[in-house]
Design an enzyme around this catalytic site. Structure first.
Site, PDB file in Angstrom:
ATOM      1  N   GLY A 170      28.726  -4.316 -35.221  1.00  0.00           N
ATOM      2  CA  GLY A 170      29.736  -4.587 -35.937  1.00  0.00           C
ATOM      3  C   GLY A 170      29.624  -4.503 -37.475  1.00  0.00           C
ATOM      4  CB  ALA A 171      26.523  -4.254 -39.460  1.00  0.00           C
ATOM      5  CE1 TYR A 174      27.845   4.444 -39.398  1.00  0.00           C
ATOM      6  CE2 TYR A 174      26.644   2.273 -39.027  1.00  0.00           C
ATOM      7  CZ  TYR A 174      26.821   3.719 -39.521  1.00  0.00           C
ATOM      8  OH  TYR A 174      25.734   4.663 -39.777  1.00  0.00           O
ATOM      9  NE  ARG A 223      21.067  -4.803 -37.383  1.00  0.00           N
ATOM     10  CZ  ARG A 223      20.211  -3.737 -37.788  1.00  0.00           C
ATOM     11  NH1 ARG A 223      20.675  -2.592 -37.752  1.00  0.00           N
ATOM     12  NH2 ARG A 223      19.404  -4.422 -38.285  1.00  0.00           N
TER      13      ARG A 223
END
Length: 366
Positions: A170-171, A174, A223
């Site tokens: 989740g970083a 993206y 993440r």
């Protein structure tokens, strides 16, 4: 340098780690047509044999036509790719390691330097690749629903194959992060909004679907990053209150561990405290956290591409923060990419044998 606290066990649901060291996900692009090779399996097995507590795989993409911009990024769908991952986890377990795949959708991306393009148009919240720059399509609600299900299916496949956990990416700008980021998420429906908690709906629904498909006892990590590749100084949450409003719903949705990406772990997240991102995340949510960012090296990752080599660095500051309870686990990237024996060398005090890092290390699987 006393590193004893790095070598304490850690248990959480399906995780039963021998130490606090996590191999951070690092894109390697050695999986032709998305299929992990025997060389990829050997690469991960060497880290397991080297006593890494938990291996998180390189980002591996979910079953969406444009989830990747690189033909050599591994898939986490399809019989051939999953057979490759089945060998990976079998070999890692044979070496007494623990591992989880990082499941990933890149969202709207620039074209890869190889010239390869996916079979469908890139997709994201609003068709933006950078603030104000259109590329690809805005996802319909049907696209969103199908992507959420694809994340869940990948997580379920990971559990079925015997992986020890799963990490949701989740970083770093993206897909999930594109929904978080107001400059790229201009939607006016339920997946947009003026506030970060409103724009977190897509990420929350991904987490809920992953949790639904793996059950309550399987460890789930996400993440997250404040910074964006387009702007290293950017912060999604500009204050502790904003961070609390962002992270607690993610934990409530089913995340067990917050993997808090920053470029340099020692840098404070907010003025008035030396707590880093992982430190604040743990303080605000009570959840377990992973810190990461230039651990064990003098320079940060992106500088390597400009020819700047990194040398081994002291772990004293890291251990001090771990000892005072700022975070639970430590993500190590480039030192483990270059040297599968890094953990054993640190544990045994063989610091004179630690290696530096240069971009040439990216060109091969050691």
């Amino acid at each position: 340098m006393n590193t004893d606290s790095l070598f304490q066990p850690f248990k959480l649901k399906t995780l039963n780690m021998k130490n606090r060291i996590v191999m951070a996900p690092m894109t390697r692009s050695f999986s032709p047509n998305g299929i992990p090779t025997a060389g990829v399996a050997e690469y991960y097995q060497k880290r397991a044999a080297g006593d890494v507590g938990l291996i998180l795989s390189e980002g591996t993409v979910i079953d969406r036509p444009s989830s990747s911009n690189d033909a050599n990024i591994p898939h986490f769908y399809g019989d051939q790719a999953l057979a490759g991952w089945d060998k990976v986890i079998t070999d890692v377990h044979a070496a007494s390691g623990q591992m989880g795949p990082q499941i990933w959708h890149m969202g709207i991306m620039a074209n890869h330097h190889s010239g390869w393009i996916p079979p469908a148009e890139f997709e994201g919240p609003s068709g933006l690749v950078n603030p104000g720059e259109k590329k690809g399509k805005a996802m319909t609600e049907k696209d969103i629903t199908e992507a959420i299900l694809a994340y869940g299916k990948a997580a379920a496949d990971a559990k079925r194959m015997g992986f020890d956990c799963v990490e949701i990416h989740g970083a770093h700008g993206y897909l999930i992060d594109q929904f978080f980021w107001g400059e790229l998420n201009q939607r006016t429906d339920q997946y947009g909004g003026a506030t970060l908690p409103e724009r977190s709906r897509f990420g929350i629904e991904v987490i809920k679907e992953v949790r639904r498909q793996v059950g309550e006892d399987f460890a789930v990590i996400i993440r997250l990053s404040q910074f964006k590749p387009q702007d290293y100084n950017f912060k999604l949450a500009k204050t502790p209150l904003e961070m609390e409003a962002w992270l607690n719903p993610l934990v409530d949705a089913g995340v067990d561990i917050l993997h808090c990406s920053q470029r340099r772990f020692w840098e404070p997240e907010f003025e008035g405290s030396d707590l880093n991102f992982a430190g604040w995340a743990k303080k605000l949510t009570g959840a377990a956290t992973i810190t990461v960012g230039s651990v064990g090296l003098t320079g940060e990752f992106m500088a390597a591409f400009n020819g700047e080599a990194s040398q081994p660095a002291s772990l004293d500051e890291l251990v001090k923060r771990l000892d005072r309870g700022d975070f639970d686990l430590v993500g190590v990237g480039r030192p483990l990419l270059a040297d599968p024996q890094w953990v054993k060398k640190v544990q045994n005090g063989r610091t004179d044998e630690l290696k530096g890092f240069s971009k040439e290390a990216l060109a091969t699987l050691v």
